[in-house]
Enzyme design. Sequence first.
Site, PDB file in Angstrom:
ATOM      1  N   LYS A   1      -9.831   0.267  -2.073  1.00 18.15           N
ATOM      2  CA  LYS A   1     -10.026  -0.095  -0.669  1.00 18.15           C
ATOM      3  C   LYS A   1     -11.429   0.291  -0.219  1.00 18.15           C
ATOM      4  O   LYS A   1     -11.880   1.412  -0.442  1.00 18.15           O
ATOM      5  CB  LYS A   1      -8.975   0.627   0.187  1.00 18.15           C
ATOM      6  CG  LYS A   1      -8.949   0.229   1.648  1.00 18.15           C
ATOM      7  CD  LYS A   1      -7.796   0.941   2.354  1.00 18.15           C
ATOM      8  CE  LYS A   1      -7.678   0.549   3.813  1.00 18.15           C
ATOM      9  NZ  LYS A   1      -6.552   1.261   4.475  1.00 18.15           N
TER      10      LYS A   1
ATOM     11  N   GLU B   1       0.844  -1.182   0.000  1.00 17.11           N
ATOM     12  CA  GLU B   1       0.000   0.000   0.000  1.00 17.11           C
ATOM     13  C   GLU B   1       0.891   1.248   0.000  1.00 17.11           C
ATOM     14  O   GLU B   1       1.938   1.278   0.639  1.00 17.11           O
ATOM     15  CB  GLU B   1      -0.873  -0.020   1.256  1.00 17.11           C
ATOM     16  CG  GLU B   1      -1.771   1.188   1.441  1.00 17.11           C
ATOM     17  CD  GLU B   1      -2.424   1.215   2.808  1.00 17.11           C
ATOM     18  OE1 GLU B   1      -3.578   1.672   2.893  1.00 17.11           O
ATOM     19  OE2 GLU B   1      -1.787   0.794   3.802  1.00 17.11           O
TER      20      GLU B   1
ATOM     21  N   CYS C   1      -4.357  -3.415   4.131  1.00 19.51           N
ATOM     22  CA  CYS C   1      -3.949  -2.918   5.447  1.00 19.51           C
ATOM     23  C   CYS C   1      -5.070  -3.033   6.487  1.00 19.51           C
ATOM     24  O   CYS C   1      -5.339  -4.114   6.998  1.00 19.51           O
ATOM     25  CB  CYS C   1      -3.456  -1.476   5.306  1.00 19.51           C
ATOM     26  SG  CYS C   1      -2.505  -0.884   6.736  1.00 19.51           S
TER      27      CYS C   1
END
Length: 535
Positions: free
Chosen positions: A352, A293, A404
């Site tokens: 995301k 990321e 994440c």
Amino acid sequence: MTVTATPVGQPDQLQPQTAPGRGARLRRLVPAAAAALAGVLLYVSFPPRTLWWLALPAFAVFGWVVRGRSWKAGLGLGYLFGLGFLLPLLVWTGVEVGSGPWLALVAVEAVFVALVGAGAAAVSRLPAWPVWAAALWIAGEAARARVPFGGFPWGKIAFGQADGVFLPLAAVGGIPVLGFAVVLCGFGLYEAARLVADGRRTRAVRRGAAAAALLSVAVPVAGAVAARPLVSDKAEDGTATVAVVQGNVPRLGLDFNAQRRAVLDHHARETERLAAEVGAGKLPRPDFVLWPENSSDIDPFANPDAAAVIEHAARSIAAPLSVGGVVERDGKLLNEQILWDPAKGPIQTYDKRQVQPFGEFLPLRSLIGAINSDWTSMVRQDFSRGSEPGVFDIDGTKVGLATCYEAAFDWAVRDTVTHGAEMISVPSNNATFDRSEMTYQQLAMSRVRAVEHSRTVTVPVTSGVSAIIMPDGTITQRTGMFVADSLVQKVPLRSSRTPATTLGILPETALVLVAAGGLGWAIGAGIRGRRSGDA
């Protein structure tokens, strides 16, 4: 009645009687201190330490302090337990922005633990109370994972059990069942110890209570042993050779834009170094390469120079490259994974979906800005959420993506598997949190997810710790922190579903209903008891 006067100049005869009062007050502080220390003990059971078993005495002590007390006392003791646990666990949240947000987060999250404490005190008078109390803990975790602002699941008990004997239960019913087993066993240990002590004093132990205490300890352990056949690292759909690149980040001396470009250049440079080793025959050629990321915070769709750097890296390694980019599209800011083919360029993307409050979007922006304008400058523009599950099809291999923070959310990982993922990648950026325990806590989450869904999990991180995790939760390769490095390994691909994957939210729902049933029973029993007393 005879009254005795105290002669002037002699000590008051009543004064010595105040000493027991002070002793009583000190004794009343013991449960409060024990609750806070039990919370600290629970924290110590979490990574980077491998003391997973300390969670059991932590909950045994918590059971001792709340059992038989009023719900109001349970509320306060639960809050102290939550503070003891969460204050040290989440200290990393204040690394970049100071202690204010850290303390505010802990103060809010500990409220959920306080409510569990109140409920646990209420159900502690019921038969088999460890079951009801453990279910209440999971109900508290379920609530904490959803509210406020989309929830904050960090600190779920299951995430501290990556090295523990209960880990196979993740494959049975996911994070809720694994956490329930640990909490139940802890409460059961206290109940067993209490019954033994009572038996020595009264020479009589109720068989039903003894059986419930014994089963509270034995069933979780037996269940974990029985679940071990569900844990396997055998390939079902062949293998893939995967490369994980950690480019590292520059630490000081650059402005914001220069920092972003340096991070991109670092990852390109490490990929080119890896390509040289592959070309020299020192390492096998990967089927695809995974960057973390924020490896390109410069939008490669809007900046040709960034696109050129990525394209050169992909061509040097001669393999598709998954890049973590910050992209602006249609006026929306997106945290995006981009699959970059060495010949065709960008061919797939994943946005995301579970963005981080106060990190990627700022709730209550005007209020927070009025308190401290520096806090609003950390998130100048809110990120938008994606809407589709992340599964890249890379030359026939389906790679699920949970970026994440998403690794902490059950649904965000599970639906990559239900949409066909044969392995999972968790690209992350932990550089903001320096060398704190955060990266190890997140790595443990990925290990539990590997067992939960029986998938290889890769963890590419900008600054470490990057890792390759087998479907049985074993880390086979890992990097250090704040070093440039890469990992290459042939990993198993799997398509079968564990019971946890198949059941999804059902185990958590069942445990929440158990908690509600126990709480309803306790409230009803209390009302009936008061009515009988009045009569």
